[in-house]
Scaffold this motif. Structure first.
Motif, PDB file in Angstrom:
ATOM      1  N   LEU A  18       0.752  -1.011   0.073  1.00 25.59           N
ATOM      2  CA  LEU A  18      -0.008   0.002  -0.062  1.00 25.59           C
ATOM      3  C   LEU A  18       0.814   1.305  -0.090  1.00 25.59           C
ATOM      4  O   LEU A  18       0.314   2.360  -0.708  1.00 25.59           O
ATOM      5  N   THR A  19       2.015   1.142   0.476  1.00 25.92           N
ATOM      6  CA  THR A  19       3.111   2.319   0.514  1.00 25.92           C
ATOM      7  C   THR A  19       3.303   2.737  -1.175  1.00 25.92           C
ATOM      8  O   THR A  19       3.327   3.813  -1.346  1.00 25.92           O
ATOM      9  N   ILE A  20       3.819   1.611  -1.713  1.00 26.14           N
ATOM     10  CA  ILE A  20       3.778   1.647  -3.074  1.00 26.14           C
ATOM     11  C   ILE A  20       2.626   2.337  -3.895  1.00 26.14           C
ATOM     12  O   ILE A  20       2.971   3.049  -4.723  1.00 26.14           O
ATOM     13  N   LEU A  21       1.543   1.491  -3.637  1.00 24.87           N
ATOM     14  CA  LEU A  21       0.468   2.108  -4.247  1.00 24.87           C
ATOM     15  C   LEU A  21       0.294   3.690  -4.064  1.00 24.87           C
ATOM     16  O   LEU A  21       0.017   4.388  -4.957  1.00 24.87           O
ATOM     17  N   ARG A  22       0.201   4.270  -2.830  1.00 20.01           N
ATOM     18  CA  ARG A  22       0.106   5.484  -2.693  1.00 20.01           C
ATOM     19  C   ARG A  22       1.219   6.367  -3.538  1.00 20.01           C
ATOM     20  O   ARG A  22       0.559   7.435  -4.091  1.00 20.01           O
ATOM     21  N   LYS A  23       2.260   6.022  -3.539  1.00 23.13           N
ATOM     22  CA  LYS A  23       3.197   6.934  -4.394  1.00 23.13           C
ATOM     23  C   LYS A  23       3.026   6.645  -5.874  1.00 23.13           C
ATOM     24  O   LYS A  23       3.075   7.713  -6.289  1.00 23.13           O
ATOM     25  N   LEU A  24       2.593   5.692  -6.259  1.00 21.06           N
ATOM     26  CA  LEU A  24       2.046   5.347  -7.692  1.00 21.06           C
ATOM     27  C   LEU A  24       0.913   6.193  -7.846  1.00 21.06           C
ATOM     28  O   LEU A  24       0.569   7.007  -9.001  1.00 21.06           O
ATOM     29  N   GLN A  25      -0.040   6.619  -7.067  1.00 24.32           N
ATOM     30  CA  GLN A  25      -1.186   7.316  -7.093  1.00 24.32           C
ATOM     31  C   GLN A  25      -0.858   8.614  -7.354  1.00 24.32           C
ATOM     32  O   GLN A  25      -1.597   9.459  -7.837  1.00 24.32           O
ATOM     33  N   GLU A  26       0.029   9.020  -6.382  1.00 28.13           N
ATOM     34  CA  GLU A  26       0.715  10.475  -6.398  1.00 28.13           C
ATOM     35  C   GLU A  26       1.380  10.944  -7.756  1.00 28.13           C
ATOM     36  O   GLU A  26       1.127  11.821  -8.270  1.00 28.13           O
ATOM     37  N   GLN A  27       2.186   9.872  -8.337  1.00 29.87           N
ATOM     38  CA  GLN A  27       2.693  10.136  -9.424  1.00 29.87           C
ATOM     39  C   GLN A  27       2.044  10.092 -10.725  1.00 29.87           C
ATOM     40  O   GLN A  27       2.102  10.704 -11.692  1.00 29.87           O
ATOM     41  N   LEU A  28       0.743   9.142 -10.730  1.00 27.99           N
ATOM     42  CA  LEU A  28       0.098   8.960 -11.790  1.00 27.99           C
ATOM     43  C   LEU A  28      -1.453   9.082 -11.552  1.00 27.99           C
ATOM     44  O   LEU A  28      -2.188   8.060 -11.570  1.00 27.99           O
ATOM     45  N   PRO A  29      -1.825  10.521 -11.177  1.00 27.34           N
ATOM     46  CA  PRO A  29      -3.136  10.563 -10.852  1.00 27.34           C
ATOM     47  C   PRO A  29      -4.108  10.104 -11.840  1.00 27.34           C
ATOM     48  O   PRO A  29      -5.445  10.177 -11.675  1.00 27.34           O
ATOM     49  N   GLN A  30      -3.800  10.115 -13.046  1.00 30.22           N
ATOM     50  CA  GLN A  30      -4.665  10.108 -14.146  1.00 30.22           C
ATOM     51  C   GLN A  30      -5.244   8.534 -14.515  1.00 30.22           C
ATOM     52  O   GLN A  30      -6.210   8.193 -15.204  1.00 30.22           O
ATOM     53  N   TYR A  31      -4.734   7.559 -13.550  1.00 32.06           N
ATOM     54  CA  TYR A  31      -4.840   6.265 -13.691  1.00 32.06           C
ATOM     55  C   TYR A  31      -5.672   5.596 -12.451  1.00 32.06           C
ATOM     56  O   TYR A  31      -5.421   6.309 -11.513  1.00 32.06           O
ATOM     57  N   ASP A  32      -6.850   4.653 -12.774  1.00 33.65           N
ATOM     58  CA  ASP A  32      -7.063   3.979 -11.815  1.00 33.65           C
ATOM     59  C   ASP A  32      -6.335   2.797 -11.484  1.00 33.65           C
ATOM     60  O   ASP A  32      -5.383   2.361 -12.126  1.00 33.65           O
ATOM     61  N   PHE A  33      -6.290   2.377 -10.174  1.00 33.44           N
ATOM     62  CA  PHE A  33      -5.612   1.295  -9.692  1.00 33.44           C
ATOM     63  C   PHE A  33      -6.360   0.076  -9.098  1.00 33.44           C
ATOM     64  O   PHE A  33      -7.378   0.439  -8.579  1.00 33.44           O
ATOM     65  N   VAL A  34      -5.857  -1.182  -9.130  1.00 35.98           N
ATOM     66  CA  VAL A  34      -6.402  -2.354  -8.505  1.00 35.98           C
ATOM     67  C   VAL A  34      -5.237  -2.815  -7.380  1.00 35.98           C
ATOM     68  O   VAL A  34      -4.291  -3.181  -7.955  1.00 35.98           O
ATOM     69  N   TYR A  35      -5.603  -2.830  -6.308  1.00 38.83           N
ATOM     70  CA  TYR A  35      -4.585  -3.370  -5.222  1.00 38.83           C
ATOM     71  C   TYR A  35      -4.837  -4.766  -4.810  1.00 38.83           C
ATOM     72  O   TYR A  35      -6.061  -5.135  -4.436  1.00 38.83           O
TER      73      TYR A  35
END
Length: 198
Positions: A18-35
């Protein structure tokens, strides 16, 4: 990064990714994510390469089924023990030769910034038993920076401590200190430490 259609899948053997996910969301806000966190079978660190590969492949297939064209293995143990086989052997079959699906790991991007962080060229790795025994960090660091000295310390209790919500307990400090002291006793010149476990 090329524009991709669909959510980005992020996989870990538990909550740490989830720490990696948060950083990805910050860097790539235009994408949706599935964890996808495999808490039922966590931790992966002490499991065999075959078992980690099997669990990781199942997770990758599940994220592909959920429409993720890109899967990021936020789990260091999965990146160390399963990524290469999935990329080389499984992905061509799972992707049907279309070259639209990708699986990436966490080790290479972590290693790429090492040279800008260490002044002494002495680096320590704190990770699971599986990540340490795979020598993945050592190999990747030496590919990019052959002059960097790398020392590793396996920390088998860290994942269970975090996954059970005990990371703020007084006993945790004991285990952290113990492994840091062991690592630094191997090489006093270490000025950069990689936490090779989310």
């Amino acid at each position: 990064m090329q524009q991709i259609e669909g959510p980005i899948g992020v996989f870990d053997s538990g909550y740490g990714g989830l720490t990696i996910l948060r950083k990805l969301q910050e860097q790539l806000p235009q994408y949706d994510f599935v964890y996808l966190g495999d808490n039922a079978r966590s931790p992966y660190g002490s499991r065999s390469m075959r078992v980690v590969y099997q669990f990781t492949r199942e997770a990758v297939e599940r994220l592909f089924d959920l429409g993720c064209p890109l899967v990021i293995l936020a789990c260091n143990t999965a990146s160390a023990k399963a990524l290469r086989q999935i990329q080389q052997e499984d992905l061509p079959k799972l992707d049907g030769g279309s070259m639209r699906r990708r699986v990436l790991g966490i080790i290479r991007p972590t290693v790429e910034c090492i040279d800008t962080l260490t002044g002494t060229k002495h680096v320590g790795i704190l990770a699971t038993e599986g990540t340490v025994s795979s020598e993945s960090y050592v190999a990747e660091i030496h590919k990019l920076y052959p002059d960097v000295t790398v020392v590793q310390e396996a920390c088998p209790l860290w994942v269970p401590i975090v996954e059970t919500g005990e990371s703020d307990s007084p006993g945790t400090d004991f285990f952290v200190r113990k492994h840091l002291e062991r690592l630094l006793a191997q090489d006093e010149k270490i000025d950069t430490i990689i936490l090779g476990c989310t």
